[in-house]
Enzyme design. Structure first.
Site, PDB file in Angstrom:
ATOM      1  N   LYS A 124       0.839  -1.187   0.000  1.00 15.60           N
ATOM      2  CA  LYS A 124       0.000   0.000   0.000  1.00 15.60           C
ATOM      3  C   LYS A 124       0.884   1.250   0.000  1.00 15.60           C
ATOM      4  O   LYS A 124       1.947   1.268   0.634  1.00 15.60           O
ATOM      5  CB  LYS A 124      -0.900  -0.029   1.241  1.00 15.60           C
ATOM      6  CG  LYS A 124      -1.965   1.056   1.321  1.00 15.60           C
ATOM      7  CD  LYS A 124      -2.829   0.817   2.558  1.00 15.60           C
ATOM      8  CE  LYS A 124      -3.894   1.876   2.743  1.00 15.60           C
ATOM      9  NZ  LYS A 124      -4.702   1.625   3.963  1.00 15.60           N
ATOM     10  N   SER A 205      -9.534   1.679   3.404  1.00 17.35           N
ATOM     11  CA  SER A 205      -8.677   2.442   2.510  1.00 17.35           C
ATOM     12  C   SER A 205      -7.684   1.586   1.725  1.00 17.35           C
ATOM     13  O   SER A 205      -7.062   2.084   0.769  1.00 17.35           O
ATOM     14  CB  SER A 205      -7.898   3.508   3.300  1.00 17.35           C
ATOM     15  OG  SER A 205      -7.027   2.939   4.256  1.00 17.35           O
ATOM     16  N   SER A 229     -10.015  -0.799   7.373  1.00 18.01           N
ATOM     17  CA  SER A 229      -9.332  -0.593   6.098  1.00 18.01           C
ATOM     18  C   SER A 229      -8.589  -1.798   5.558  1.00 18.01           C
ATOM     19  O   SER A 229      -8.110  -1.761   4.427  1.00 18.01           O
ATOM     20  CB  SER A 229      -8.368   0.594   6.203  1.00 18.01           C
ATOM     21  OG  SER A 229      -9.084   1.799   6.122  1.00 18.01           O
TER      22      SER A 229
END
Length: 544
Positions: A124, A205, A229
């Protein structure tokens, strides 16, 4: 990521045809080829391949780390930048093939670092890498400021022999900028898509990590979670997600939201692969005091992969708060509960979770304080960062409004900037309330009363349609108790509603990852629910 009115702050959405991003406008011709526009890409040799599968191919000499990296990079080009244009990645690693070559040389010399040696992994884009890739949390404000060193997690994965293929898209700033946000959108990458239905949210997210794993753009990926997330995008993309106990995995070198709740976590297509990745990520880090205790000890989590692990396990079902918001999620969860029973689990149904929902507002209060303090400290220590504080970031976004805020604003940033230091009574009282109600008087209490091994619930609703005008509109979920407590949470694919994935969750006490992995693995082996995506343009709108 938070129940009730705050939920849109954290849980996210995913797409709008034609939205421009770093890969240019979505090719409409490709995205409108009809249902199953690229039906599963069945010509991809490594579709649904596990870490064990890939290791066996390298051991036999059939494949090398380089040939695997090349194949996945081609896959990324075909599906992420072309075809359905998933927008799961922000960039690929220009040094990936060179790294793979080095790992192949080590293998030929008889040196293999472990099960991740030569395995393609994605990170990420809030996880620092000191290489030729960016680390921006999806924002234009951090472009060009190369971190001085790898995040602890990045370093651990490199030491384990993983090939970092690239950085994944995410909800910008971990989806803590606006209550009207669309999960999976960032100024750098545009709107990420769900590979099961391109007009549906990949959730956030860690949207890009979930989408990339689901679409076989990598073997495994790393996400981060403050509240939801990891587990929401895992559920929305029909993959496994593990949100570890706070302190099991170091946060140093990760763009922060809240030191009270932040953690990185593995995302994979199988529980076994997630367990391998978690073992490589965990470890004590002097730069993160939370890892100094019990959690910092590396562990081989694959030793807990027991196909009979549900036999005799006591599992509680907290129905009042975590069922009833979605008929389809309930249907899939009830079928999963029956599968648990048939596999030998002892169900305590119901086993209600005390105080669930009573700390939503205090959680938000803590996150506002934490975000200002943690982000200011992080930006001050980021070499060459174009912005050095939250106030400077707010000004940057206003000056670049057309690029940074075309769909939603930054009211959460403004609210956080108004907060004082972490010594203020309002913060300390909210933090104490959160920990007391979620831990001793919450998860620990119900588990003690019923002698439970874990709690079980649907993870969230089927993924909703992407709406850049109104923002996310998730119906509910079970991420908040474990997130606020800092306790572990594992989600596993459980079924589909109109072709849309729904996962189920096992969560429990601090440091109970071995138990949760055992239960999740046995459940996975019992149900075998996951199926690869078909890249449909929309949901399968017929009776499930």
């Amino acid at each position: 990521m938070v129940d009730g009115i705050r939920r849109r702050t954290f849980l996210g959405t995913g797409l709008a045809l034609g939205i421009a991003g770093s890969f240019g406008p979505v090719p409409l011709a490709a995205s409108r080829l009809g249902k199953a526009a690229r039906p599963g890409r069945s010509d991809f040799e490594f579709e649904e391949a596990t870490i064990a599968d890939l290791q066996q191919r390298m051991k036999s000499g059939e494949q090398t780390a380089r040939s695997l990296a090349e194949a996945y990079l081609t896959r990324i080009e075909e599906l992420d930048r072309d075809g359905p244009a998933l927008r799961a990645l922000l960039e690929t690693n220009p040094d990936a093939l060179a790294v793979a070559d080095e790992l192949d040389a080590e293998r030929r010399a008889g040196s293999i670092q472990g099960p991740l040696h030569g395995i393609p992994v994605l990170l990420k884009d809030n996880i620092e890498t000191a290489d030729r890739m960016e680390t921006t949390a999806g924002s234009l404000a951090l472009l060009g400021a190369t971190p001085a060193r790898d995040a602890f997690v990045s370093g651990r994965l490199r030491e384990a022999g993983a090939v970092v293929l690239g950085k994944t898209n995410l909800s910008e700033w971990a989806n803590f900028r606006s209550t009207a946000s669309s999960s999976g959108w960032s100024a750098r990458g545009g709107q990420a898509r769900n590979p099961y239905a391109l007009d549906r949210t990949p959730c956030g997210s860690s949207s890009g990590s979930g989408t990339a794993v689901a679409a076989n753009l990598c073997a495994v990926a790393v996400g981060t979670e403050t509240d939801g997330s990891v587990v929401c995008p895992a559920s929305a993309n029909s993959v496994v997600g593990i949100k570890p106990t706070l302190g099991l995995v170091s946060r140093s070198g990760i763009v922060p939201l809240s030191h009270s709740q932040d953690t990185a976590g593995p995302m994979a297509r199988t529980v076994a692969d997630a367990a391998i990745l978690l073992g490589a990520m965990a470890g004590a880090d002097p730069a993160d005091p939370a890892t100094a205790g019990k959690g910092g000890r590396p562990q081989d989590y694959t030793s807990f992969l027991d196909p009979h692990g549900l036999e005799g396990a006591r599992i509680g079902i907290p129905r009042e708060r975590f069922f009833g918001y979605s008929e389809e999620s309930d249907r899939i969860a009830e079928a999963a509960i029956e599968a648990l029973r048939e596999a030998g689990a002892v169900l305590v149904d119901p086993a209600e979770l005390p105080h669930a929902g009573e700390y939503d507002d205090s959680e938000y209060e803590v996150l506002l304080y934490d975000f200002k303090a943690d982000l200011n400290a992080y930006l001050a220590g980021r070499p060459g960062a174009p912005v050095g504080s939250l106030s400077a970031l707010i000004r940057f976004n206003e000056e670049r409004r057309a690029e940074e805020m075309p769909f939603f604003g930054q009211e959460i940033f403004v609210q956080a900037e108004e907060k004082g230091p972490l010594t203020e009574t309002a913060y300390l009282e909210a933090l104490e309330k959160n920990h007391r109600l979620s831990r001793a008087e919450g998860i620990d209490k119900v588990m003690d009363e019923h002698r439970l091994d874990a709690l079980f619930a649907p993870t969230t609703s089927p993924p909703w349609t992407i709406d850049l005008v109104n923002g996310d509109h998730g119906l509910g979920g079970c991420s908040t108790p474990a997130a606020v407590a800092g306790y572990p949470h594992v989600t596993v694919p459980a079924g589909y509603a109109f072709g849309l994935p729904v996962g189920v969750s096992f969560f429990g006490r601090a440091w109970s990852e071995p138990v949760l992995i055992r239960l999740a693995y046995a459940f996975e082996q019992t149900l075998e629910a996951r199926r690869p995506p078909r890249f449909s343009t929309t949901a399968e709108l017929e009776a499930p």
